[in-house]
Scaffold this active site. Structure first.
Site, PDB file in Angstrom:
ATOM      1  N   LYS A  30      46.978  -9.908  87.356  1.00 56.55           N
ATOM      2  CA  LYS A  30      46.604 -11.070  88.218  1.00 56.55           C
ATOM      3  C   LYS A  30      45.137 -10.533  88.634  1.00 56.55           C
ATOM      4  O   LYS A  30      44.842  -9.264  88.895  1.00 56.55           O
ATOM      5  CB  LYS A  30      47.129 -10.945  89.538  1.00 56.55           C
ATOM      6  CG  LYS A  30      46.829 -12.194  90.259  1.00 56.55           C
ATOM      7  CD  LYS A  30      48.137 -12.514  91.280  1.00 56.55           C
ATOM      8  CE  LYS A  30      47.512 -13.620  92.383  1.00 56.55           C
ATOM      9  NZ  LYS A  30      48.532 -13.974  93.189  1.00 56.55           N
ATOM     10  N   GLY A  31      44.181 -11.198  88.612  1.00 55.97           N
ATOM     11  CA  GLY A  31      42.510 -10.956  88.830  1.00 55.97           C
ATOM     12  C   GLY A  31      42.229 -11.882  90.319  1.00 55.97           C
ATOM     13  O   GLY A  31      43.030 -12.668  90.582  1.00 55.97           O
ATOM     14  N   GLY A  34      42.159 -15.424  88.693  1.00 55.62           N
ATOM     15  CA  GLY A  34      43.497 -16.227  87.740  1.00 55.62           C
ATOM     16  C   GLY A  34      43.846 -15.048  87.199  1.00 55.62           C
ATOM     17  O   GLY A  34      44.125 -13.994  87.844  1.00 55.62           O
ATOM     18  N   VAL A  36      46.386 -12.951  83.848  1.00 60.52           N
ATOM     19  CA  VAL A  36      46.047 -12.382  82.323  1.00 60.52           C
ATOM     20  C   VAL A  36      47.550 -12.649  81.707  1.00 60.52           C
ATOM     21  O   VAL A  36      48.634 -12.020  82.448  1.00 60.52           O
ATOM     22  CB  VAL A  36      45.570 -11.070  82.436  1.00 60.52           C
ATOM     23  CG1 VAL A  36      45.794 -10.471  80.918  1.00 60.52           C
ATOM     24  CG2 VAL A  36      44.408 -11.022  83.245  1.00 60.52           C
ATOM     25  N   ASP A 173      31.660  -0.319  86.971  1.00 57.04           N
ATOM     26  CA  ASP A 173      32.979  -0.651  87.842  1.00 57.04           C
ATOM     27  C   ASP A 173      33.977   0.008  86.980  1.00 57.04           C
ATOM     28  O   ASP A 173      35.078  -0.302  86.934  1.00 57.04           O
ATOM     29  CB  ASP A 173      33.262  -2.330  87.566  1.00 57.04           C
ATOM     30  CG  ASP A 173      34.362  -2.701  88.717  1.00 57.04           C
ATOM     31  OD1 ASP A 173      34.395  -2.004  89.510  1.00 57.04           O
ATOM     32  OD2 ASP A 173      34.864  -3.813  88.660  1.00 57.04           O
TER      33      ASP A 173
END
Ligand SMILES: Nc1ncnc2c1ncn2[C@@H]1O[C@H](COP(=O)(O)OP(=O)(O)OP(=O)(O)O)[C@@H](O)[C@H]1O
Length: 452
Positions: A30-31, A34, A36, A173
């Site tokens: 989960k991002g 949305g 994955v 990142d």
């Protein structure tokens, strides 16, 4: 007649890629915008990871430029240690990235379960990730964006002396959460939503997860891709010792620690890491970027890294062909993902993902929805050549909030209901160079383990 309406529609594999081309399988992550999930291409039977981003949420959180930028950057890169983009498309509700599938889980997942990783394993990951970073940093350093055919031939001798664009990519990142293992245990970089291209001018926008940020980002005097080597040092330290080198309870404590605290080692450090390994960590965690390990210009830093005795066991010539056997092979029988994602999808999702035909009428879209419609273009790695959007990728302006200086709108952070709760507050920063998406993810230090 009833049978006719239920017969599945034939799938047009020769047309543009869309969600009908895939079988939707389990949810693995989960991002911020949305989820994955694993998908299988119905024609090739290949498995992929499908990352989908809800467009309305993305507009609400002013993240449209980030999503377009991520899509464009990903089209450009293709490397064995990067989670590469294979397809991109959208429907009325979501933008979709179809990515290389990593069935081994992310390094945060493994670190949380194991506490720390053996030095030998971390060395292997550092070698693979260095290869990915060096590729990104060098990716088309010299980029001729002048089309010579548009000039009269009498000008050509002079034009060859024209300055050519310098182009670098900085990832920004790097953290264990963004390092994914494939099923054999090879490490890959993922999540390019704050990666950015830049030219000769340094970047100034504050972006990244604070605990992994290099000191020169925090001092705001400008930085280059050297910051990625610092973050690699923080990750390697954290993976070997199970805690980060610089810590603080508040953002200002953490900033102070990153900028000023002497690098300290846990008491049992020599049980976990060789002297030469500590030398490498110390080299990455050098505050002066011009002296930092990996940072000599024109790729010399990476060459120096490859020659360092800590990496003697690495066969650099075969590294990129993935012939070497990784020291840690994720257990295929145990799920390498947080099972709560799949459970949440099954029990709580009131709008489960489903392939839907697009609406014919797209006339009444808001400015941001239109921007996504036009700029989140389809990509199909089987049919299209990868291309560079540089230098245009530098200045993605939110249609709604962009200014004439080309500043990208800010992107707020991961929602509080992120199941793993690793990211805390996110605030917007401003970029003076116009090429830097503005995001800071300050981090709550919640997952740290303290050694005596
Ligand atoms: N290619 C992939 N293969 C397998 N699992 C993946 C893949 N990409 C992401 N995941 C899983 O899904 C999780 C969420 O990934 P995603 O990149 O969407 O979220 P994120 O790191 O929060 O990024 P963002 O900031 O874009 O929301 C990852 O932590 C990982 O466990």
């Amino acid at each position: 007649m009833g049978a006719v309406c239920c017969r599945p529609q034939p799938i047009d594999f020769d047309g543009d890629v869309n969600l009908f081309h895939f079988v939707l399988l389990r949810c693995v992550g989960k991002g911020a915008f949305g989820k994955v999930r694993v998908v299988q291409h119905k024609q090739t039977r290949e498995l992929y990871a499908l990352k989908y981003i809800n467009k309305a949420k993305c507009v609400k959180m002013k993240a449209v430029p980030n999503v377009i930028q991520e899509r464009r950057l990903l089209e450009e890169v293709d490397h064995p240690y990067i989670v590469n983009l294979r397809y991109a498309f959208q429907d009325d509700e979501n933008c979709f990235f179809v990515l290389d599938l990593m069935l081994g889980g992310d390094l945060r997942f493994h670190l949380e379960r194991l506490g720390s990783l053996p030095e030998e394993t971390v060395r292997f990951y550092v070698a693979q990730l260095s290869s990915g970073l060096a590729f990104l940093h060098d990716n088309g350093i010299m980029h001729r964006s002048v089309s010579y055919s548009s000039f009269p031939s009498s000008d050509l001798p002079r034009l060859t002396l024209l300055p050519i664009y310098m182009k670098f990519t900085v990832y920004r990142d790097l953290k264990p959460d963004n390092i994914l293992l494939d099923e054999r245990g090879n490490a890959h970089l993922t999540d390019f939503n704050i990666a950015v291209h830049f030219g000769e001018r340094k970047l100034t926008g504050v972006a990244g997860s604070m605990a992994y940020m290099a000191p020169e980002i925090l001092t705001k005097r400008g930085y280059t891709y050297y910051i990625d080597w610092w973050s690699l040092g923080v990750c390697a330290y954290e993976l070997i010792f199970g805690r980060r080198p610089f810590r603080g309870r508040t953002n200002s404590d953490l900033t102070y620690s990153i900028s000023k605290d002497p690098l300290k080692w846990p008491e049992d450090a020599d049980k976990k890491c060789s002297r030469i390994g500590m030398q490498v960590l110390k080299g990455f965690l050098e505050r002066d970027p011009t002296k930092r390990f990996g940072c000599k210009p024109h790729g010399e830093g990476y060459q120096e890294l490859r020659r360092h005795p800590w990496f003697n066991s690495i066969d650099w010539d075969t590294l990129e062909s993935k012939e070497q056997i990784p020291p840690f092979i994720p257990d295929a029988k145990k799920a390498n993902f947080d099972a709560s994602h799949e459970l949440e999808e099954l029990l709580l999702e009131d709008n489960p993902l489903k392939a839907k035909a697009r609406k014919a009428n797209q006339d009444n879209l808001s400015a941001e929805m239109r921007q996504m419609e036009e700029q989140f273009t389809s990509y199909d790695f089987k049919k299209m050549q990868r291309r560079s959007y540089y230098p245009h990728n530098q200045h993605i302006i939110s249609t709604a909030t962009g200014t004439s200086s080309g500043m990208a709108s800010s992107r707020p952070g991961t929602p509080a209901n992120d199941l793993r709760g690793e990211h805390g507050i996110t605030i917007a920063g401003n970029s003076l160079d116009g090429g830097d998406s503005d995001m800071i993810r300050a981090e709550k230090i919640t997952s740290e383990k303290d050694f005596p």
